[in-house]
Write a protein that holds these residues in place. Sequence first.
Motif, PDB file in Angstrom:
ATOM      1  N   GLY A 105       0.815  -1.209   0.000  1.00 11.59           N
ATOM      2  CA  GLY A 105       0.000   0.000   0.000  1.00 11.59           C
ATOM      3  C   GLY A 105       0.851   1.263   0.000  1.00 11.59           C
ATOM      4  N   TYR A 106       0.193   2.392  -0.180  1.00 13.55           N
ATOM      5  CA  TYR A 106       0.885   3.684  -0.115  1.00 13.55           C
ATOM      6  C   TYR A 106      -0.169   4.785  -0.083  1.00 13.55           C
ATOM      7  N   PHE A 107       0.270   6.013   0.187  1.00 13.85           N
ATOM      8  CA  PHE A 107      -0.600   7.162  -0.065  1.00 13.85           C
ATOM      9  C   PHE A 107       0.259   8.369  -0.430  1.00 13.85           C
ATOM     10  N   ARG A 108      -0.348   9.270  -1.195  1.00  8.51           N
ATOM     11  CA  ARG A 108       0.350  10.489  -1.594  1.00  8.51           C
ATOM     12  C   ARG A 108      -0.648  11.653  -1.609  1.00  8.51           C
ATOM     13  N   ILE A 109      -0.358  12.627  -0.803  1.00  9.23           N
ATOM     14  CA  ILE A 109      -1.254  13.785  -0.687  1.00  9.23           C
ATOM     15  C   ILE A 109      -0.512  15.025  -1.140  1.00  9.23           C
ATOM     16  N   LYS A 110      -1.190  15.824  -1.974  1.00  5.47           N
ATOM     17  CA  LYS A 110      -0.583  17.101  -2.380  1.00  5.47           C
ATOM     18  C   LYS A 110      -1.290  18.240  -1.660  1.00  5.47           C
ATOM     19  N   LEU A 111      -0.530  19.220  -1.251  1.00  6.37           N
ATOM     20  CA  LEU A 111      -1.102  20.381  -0.576  1.00  6.37           C
ATOM     21  C   LEU A 111      -0.768  21.630  -1.382  1.00  6.37           C
ATOM     22  N   LEU A 112      -1.732  22.521  -1.494  1.00  3.45           N
ATOM     23  CA  LEU A 112      -1.511  23.764  -2.219  1.00  3.45           C
ATOM     24  C   LEU A 112      -1.755  24.928  -1.267  1.00  3.45           C
ATOM     25  N   GLY A 113      -0.724  25.746  -1.070  1.00  3.64           N
ATOM     26  CA  GLY A 113      -0.870  26.936  -0.220  1.00  3.64           C
ATOM     27  C   GLY A 113      -1.037  28.162  -1.087  1.00  3.64           C
ATOM     28  N   LYS A 114      -1.997  29.018  -0.736  1.00  8.53           N
ATOM     29  CA  LYS A 114      -2.266  30.210  -1.555  1.00  8.53           C
ATOM     30  C   LYS A 114      -2.099  31.486  -0.729  1.00  8.53           C
ATOM     31  N   LEU A 115      -1.295  32.389  -1.261  1.00  5.06           N
ATOM     32  CA  LEU A 115      -1.118  33.690  -0.611  1.00  5.06           C
ATOM     33  C   LEU A 115      -1.547  34.770  -1.612  1.00  5.06           C
ATOM     34  N   PRO A 116      -2.473  35.628  -1.239  1.00  3.19           N
ATOM     35  CA  PRO A 116      -2.919  36.670  -2.178  1.00  3.19           C
ATOM     36  C   PRO A 116      -1.857  37.758  -2.346  1.00  3.19           C
ATOM     37  N   ALA A 117      -2.047  38.591  -3.372  1.00  7.29           N
ATOM     38  CA  ALA A 117      -1.140  39.742  -3.570  1.00  7.29           C
ATOM     39  C   ALA A 117      -1.134  40.583  -2.298  1.00  7.29           C
ATOM     40  N   HIS A 118       0.049  41.132  -1.968  1.00  5.55           N
ATOM     41  CA  HIS A 118       0.159  41.815  -0.673  1.00  5.55           C
ATOM     42  C   HIS A 118       1.319  42.797  -0.722  1.00  5.55           C
TER      43      HIS A 118
END
Length: 417
Positions: A332-345
């Motif tokens: 077995g295995y697992f793979r999770i992707k995470l996306l971080g979003k920062l607005p214009a600042h």
Amino acid sequence: MAEKFDIVIWGATGFTGRLVAEYLTRQYGVDGQTVRWTIAGRNPKKLDSIRLALAHINPAAANLPLLVADSQDRASLDNLVQQTKVVCSTVGPYALYGTPLVAACAEHGVDYCDLTGEVPWIRQNIDSFHEQAVQTGARIVHCCGFDSIPSDLGTLMMQEYARDKYGRFCPEIKFVLAGMRGGFSGGTAASLLNMIEGAGNERAMRRILADPFALVPDGNPTNTRVTDQMNARWDADLERWTAPFIMASINTRIVRRSNYLLGYRYGRSFQYSEATQFPRGFVGGRLAATGFSLGLGTFMGLAGFGPTRKLLEKSVLPAPGEGPDQEARDNGYFRIKLLGKLPAHDGQPAISFKGEVAGNKDPGYGETAKMVAESALCLALDDKIPQRGGILTPAASMGMHLIERLRAAGMTFAVPL
Ligand SMILES: NC(=O)c1ccc[n+]([C@@H]2O[C@H](COP(=O)([O-])OP(=O)(O)OC[C@H]3O[C@@H](n4cnc5c(N)ncnc54)[C@H](OP(=O)(O)O)[C@@H]3O)[C@@H](O)[C@H]2O)c1
């Protein structure tokens, strides 16, 4: 009173409890040099046979003391918790058998971790025991398995990176399951069905299950509407089709409770979502995501209706004590992707960055045994983690220290990609 043990695994005769005991035997030994641990359960004969099996891995395990405690005998639980720094419980369904142990730990100021994914039960513990645990210093940490460590610690990892690199936290993080192979055990099936049955009978429980902020005492800190994904959707950030993720209704609640316990560190209007990823195209993407969403809905519908639930229980799902075999766990295995979003600042353009959490055994058992065992070790041995008691989450109680432990144990927590 000085405790005899650092960790006691309660439920070691069950499918997952035994894997946790095997993990500790293999990785940390049984001589008490690194950690003093032992096994507990309600049935001395079964415990003895688990001890024998552990002795095949390491002959010294034959000397492990056996502790007997039944959830229906509070005195046996008081006796158990007073002998250890941490109880690691794999006795489930937790809503049926888990409350007296949490009560004993909260009263005696003993640390605790488990594998529950039963949100109404966690809410009940917050209402009943949080204040007492704050007073006694008991760190009660639910959801230390596949639900919800990758979500909770993955989010923390992304936020720490955002703060270090960009000087601010992400107002939005997305989690997508990019791949997974694994199985189901009887205890997990029983816990899920017990929760669905309870929701069918009790309106208050249905309300808790439907509330994205069920584990945050103050409720939704903003007026922004938050909903769980129920169907197939095109995600413009990921440029992929997505479908609901079966454990989002647990994990998202834990991540929001972490944000609350950390003093809204990620922001009061922090948005967090989970989904399962599909490819871009029409057949492999849109159609497959739609079929997956319908399949999930159908399963929940069948599990929600008494007669079909009984049929699922008898003929499709594994019985208590059963689960994926060694080969399935190893493959077995697992793979999770995470996306971080920062607005214009402040004149800086909007930024997004990716992270990953992954494991190379099946998520629910091979990797979960590792995650809950390392959580117990972190609570018992790492004196740098916060001492504050309460009904906590992995991120709010152990945070980056647990990430470091899990990395050392072979899991991937990577950012940026
Ligand atoms: N979060 C995750 O990723 C994850 C992964 C795996 C499992 N889990 C959860 O972990 C729990 C256990 O799953 P499992 O498949 O290992 O279950 P299992 O094989 O059925 O084991 C259940 C354990 O509970 C014990 N038990 C039952 N009633 C008891 C009582 N009254 N007093 C003391 N002990 C009692 C059983 O003892 P006997 O052996 O004496 O019957 C057994 O040791 C489930 O709630 C499941 O949902 C979560």
